[in-house]
Design an enzyme around this catalytic site. Structure first.
Site, PDB file in Angstrom:
ATOM      1  N   LYS A   1      -3.372   4.850   6.873  1.00 49.53           N
ATOM      2  CA  LYS A   1      -4.144   5.012   7.916  1.00 49.53           C
ATOM      3  C   LYS A   1      -3.799   6.732   7.615  1.00 49.53           C
ATOM      4  O   LYS A   1      -3.224   7.234   7.922  1.00 49.53           O
ATOM      5  CB  LYS A   1      -2.845   4.963   8.851  1.00 49.53           C
TER       6      LYS A   1
ATOM      7  N   ARG B   1      -9.482  -8.225  10.264  1.00 50.47           N
ATOM      8  CA  ARG B   1      -9.611  -9.584   8.807  1.00 50.47           C
ATOM      9  C   ARG B   1     -10.557 -10.913   9.110  1.00 50.47           C
ATOM     10  O   ARG B   1     -10.646 -11.952   9.278  1.00 50.47           O
ATOM     11  CB  ARG B   1      -8.482  -9.831   8.563  1.00 50.47           C
TER      12      ARG B   1
ATOM     13  N   CYS C   1      -4.443 -18.023  14.410  1.00 52.58           N
ATOM     14  CA  CYS C   1      -4.162 -16.942  15.651  1.00 52.58           C
ATOM     15  C   CYS C   1      -4.580 -18.159  17.047  1.00 52.58           C
ATOM     16  O   CYS C   1      -5.358 -18.945  17.054  1.00 52.58           O
ATOM     17  CB  CYS C   1      -5.347 -15.334  15.854  1.00 52.58           C
TER      18      CYS C   1
ATOM     19  N   ASP D   1      -8.062   3.771   9.671  1.00 54.02           N
ATOM     20  CA  ASP D   1      -7.775   3.622   8.384  1.00 54.02           C
ATOM     21  C   ASP D   1      -8.427   3.054   7.724  1.00 54.02           C
ATOM     22  O   ASP D   1      -9.607   3.031   7.697  1.00 54.02           O
ATOM     23  CB  ASP D   1      -7.706   2.116   8.532  1.00 54.02           C
TER      24      ASP D   1
ATOM     25  N   ASP E   1     -12.331  -0.646  12.953  1.00 54.09           N
ATOM     26  CA  ASP E   1     -12.566  -0.390  11.122  1.00 54.09           C
ATOM     27  C   ASP E   1     -14.024  -0.726  11.054  1.00 54.09           C
ATOM     28  O   ASP E   1     -14.767  -1.413  11.481  1.00 54.09           O
ATOM     29  CB  ASP E   1     -12.129  -1.289  10.313  1.00 54.09           C
TER      30      ASP E   1
ATOM     31  N   CYS F   1      -9.918 -12.731  18.235  1.00 57.53           N
ATOM     32  CA  CYS F   1     -10.500 -11.309  18.751  1.00 57.53           C
ATOM     33  C   CYS F   1     -11.453 -11.480  18.008  1.00 57.53           C
ATOM     34  O   CYS F   1     -11.625 -11.166  16.654  1.00 57.53           O
ATOM     35  CB  CYS F   1      -9.052 -10.350  18.042  1.00 57.53           C
TER      36      CYS F   1
ATOM     37  N   ARG G   1       1.053  -1.408  -0.126  1.00 63.22           N
ATOM     38  CA  ARG G   1       0.078   0.265   0.632  1.00 63.22           C
ATOM     39  C   ARG G   1       0.708   1.401  -0.219  1.00 63.22           C
ATOM     40  O   ARG G   1       0.338   2.621  -0.308  1.00 63.22           O
ATOM     41  CB  ARG G   1      -0.919   0.339   1.498  1.00 63.22           C
ATOM     42  N   TYR G   2       1.746   0.891   0.955  1.00 62.15           N
ATOM     43  CA  TYR G   2       2.478   2.869   0.832  1.00 62.15           C
ATOM     44  C   TYR G   2       3.911   2.272   0.238  1.00 62.15           C
ATOM     45  O   TYR G   2       4.150   1.628  -0.376  1.00 62.15           O
ATOM     46  CB  TYR G   2       3.012   2.900   2.612  1.00 62.15           C
TER      47      TYR G   2
ATOM     48  N   CYS H   1     -11.364  -8.821  14.816  1.00 58.74           N
ATOM     49  CA  CYS H   1     -10.703  -8.763  14.483  1.00 58.74           C
ATOM     50  C   CYS H   1     -10.678  -7.853  12.795  1.00 58.74           C
ATOM     51  O   CYS H   1     -12.426  -8.108  12.448  1.00 58.74           O
ATOM     52  CB  CYS H   1     -10.358 -10.102  14.261  1.00 58.74           C
TER      53      CYS H   1
ATOM     54  N   ARG I   1       6.690  -0.162   1.790  1.00 57.94           N
ATOM     55  CA  ARG I   1       6.901  -1.179   2.638  1.00 57.94           C
ATOM     56  C   ARG I   1       5.950  -1.669   2.339  1.00 57.94           C
ATOM     57  O   ARG I   1       5.030  -1.314   1.693  1.00 57.94           O
ATOM     58  CB  ARG I   1       6.736  -0.362   4.831  1.00 57.94           C
TER      59      ARG I   1
HETATM   60  C1  LIG Z   1      -0.252  -0.407   8.787  1.00 61.77           C
HETATM   61  C2  LIG Z   1       0.087  -0.904   7.472  1.00 61.77           C
HETATM   62  C3  LIG Z   1       1.828  -1.197   7.455  1.00 61.77           C
HETATM   63  C4  LIG Z   1       2.128   0.033   8.045  1.00 61.77           C
HETATM   64  O1  LIG Z   1       2.245   1.395   8.356  1.00 61.77           O
HETATM   65  P1  LIG Z   1       3.286   2.124   9.606  1.00 61.77           P
HETATM   66  O2  LIG Z   1       1.788   3.327   9.675  1.00 61.77           O
HETATM   67  O3  LIG Z   1       4.409   2.000   8.868  1.00 61.77           O
HETATM   68  O4  LIG Z   1       3.423   1.845  10.929  1.00 61.77           O
HETATM   69  C5  LIG Z   1       1.538  -1.163   6.037  1.00 61.77           C
HETATM   70  N1  LIG Z   1       1.419  -1.921   5.329  1.00 61.77           N
HETATM   71  C6  LIG Z   1      -0.243  -2.043   5.466  1.00 61.77           C
HETATM   72  C7  LIG Z   1      -1.261  -2.270   4.068  1.00 61.77           C
HETATM   73  C8  LIG Z   1      -0.719  -1.485   6.303  1.00 61.77           C
HETATM   74  O5  LIG Z   1      -2.042  -1.707   6.848  1.00 61.77           O
END
Ligand SMILES: *Cc1c(COP(=O)(O)O)cnc(C)c1O
Length: 388
Positions: free
Chosen positions: A300, A97, A88, A293, A256, A92, A75-76, A95, A79
């Protein structure tokens, strides 16, 4: 304990969303008043889970759409999230998911994970790999070691993060052997998921100490849940206890829009009220970032009380946590650097190598001196379409 009606309702809920509670977590529930117990509410199914609301979604965060290869969400820019396990020790009730819980078709095997590692290897911009699930620590030690070794062998991966609720629901999973494996793969971070101060028991503290003593920086993600922790005093107590255990409160999540969670949702105002009662009142180190989110996969989004009251060309008017209204005098002169991205000439230069940092993304484009963008317009804007 349960009436016949309650039994039937619970059974019906279990047909859609399975149940699993560790005996340890079960033992923490207050039997005298279990129906209002914050730990009971997180672990025991409620018939309200199968009452769908209009805005509920199966996959609100569009994790399945932003998945370039199975078991991964990218997404980002820098990362990725890897779903290395789909089970799990405790399910929870809140959850996000929930759609995947207990789905035996979605257990990643080695071949699938190797494909995901290939994707990371081919994308040099990925510096940070988050292992999530399910709970990654459900996997056997040797398998965890294999995954971490594979990821560590990718030169551009700088940090690895593991998201796990084991310190909360099964602290005995944090063994000497497991910790020895994790610490081989530094820099490695662990993020856990405490929602209520009562979850920080002697056993949980021990597990956290073992991880911290192995040099693993610890963070915590809390979900704001109606009837569980939607109170500034509870969150404050939780944040104090976390920092005492060397855990940095990282995120406070707005619940969520996943199916079956409507009874847990609070208004956003509750989250802002909580943050209002934390910032300035307790150590900055103990204050998490409150985030929503974004439905549809926007990621986020931090949400805060307003501290900026107003401003003019030379003064900013701010208010503090006590309600004091104050001013910040802007510098009389400031030589603006019109940035041409000529890093080699710049006296702030970092000797940045690589060109990927050069492009501005998102709102940053509007602030950049080199980017020609003066406006960001959503795709398919009708007004713009009419101009043609
Ligand atoms: C939360 C999340 C991350 C990590 O986000 P950070 O703000 O860097 O902690 C990375 N990918 C996805 C899809 C997420 O939901």
């Amino acid at each position: 304990m349960f009436t016949a009606k309650e039994r039937t309702e619970t059974e019906k809920t279990l047909e859609k969303f399975p149940l699993s509670i560790t005996p340890y977590y079960l033992s923490l529930i207050n039997r005298e008043d279990y129906k209002n117990d914050p730990l009971f509410l997180q672990s025991f199914p409620s018939p309200k889970e199968i009452e769908m609301e209009k805005h509920d979604m199966v996959d609100p965060l569009a994790e399945d759409k932003d998945s370039p290869t199975p078991f991964m969400t990218h997404r980002y820019p820098d990362r990725v999230l890897l779903h290395v396990s789909n089970t799990c020790s405790m399910y929870c009730r809140h959850c996000t998911r929930k759609r995947k819980v207990g789905d035996t078709d979605s257990i990643p095997n080695k071949a699938a994970l190797l494909k995901a590692f290939d994707y990371i290897r081919a994308h040099k911009e990925i510096r940070d790999v988050l292992l999530s699930g399910g709970d990654p620590l459900m996997l056997p030690d040797e398998y965890i070691d294999w995954i971490l070794t594979e990821i560590r062998s990718i030169p551009h991966v700088e940090i690895i993060r593991v998201g796990t609720r084991m310190p909360v629901v099964l602290p005995f999973r944090i063994t000497k052997e497991l910790v020895a494996i994790l610490k081989k793969h530094h820099p490695l971070y662990v993020n856990t998921h405490f929602n209520h101060p009562r979850e920080i028991t002697v056993s949980a503290s021990k597990a956290l100490a073992m991880l911290a003593n192995a040099g693993i920086p610890l963070g915590n993600q809390t979900v704001l849940l109606a009837g569980v922790n939607d109170c500034p005093r509870i969150i404050k107590k939780l944040c104090y206890k976390l920092t005492q255990n060397r855990v940095r409160p990282y995120y406070l999540y707005q619940c969520d829009l996943s199916e079956g969670l409507s009874h847990f949702r609070t208004p956003v105002g509750k989250g802002i009220e909580i943050i209002e009662n934390l910032i300035g009142h307790i150590s900055g180190l103990a204050v998490p970032t409150y985030v929503i989110d974004a439905p549809g996969g926007g990621g986020k989004i931090p949400v805060m009380p307003n501290y900026l009251v107003t401003w003019s060309t030379n003064k900013v008017v701010l208010r503090n946590f006590e309600g004091v209204i104050t001013t910040y005098q802007e510098p009389a002169s400031y030589e603006a650097k019109f940035c041409e991205r000529n890093c080699a000439e710049c006296n702030l230069q970092l000797n940045l190598e690589g060109s990927s940092e050069m492009a501005s993304i998102g709102i940053g484009k509007l602030l950049s001196d080199v980017d020609k963008a003066i406006v960001l317009v959503p795709e398919n804007n009708r007004r713009i379409a009419r101009r043609k």
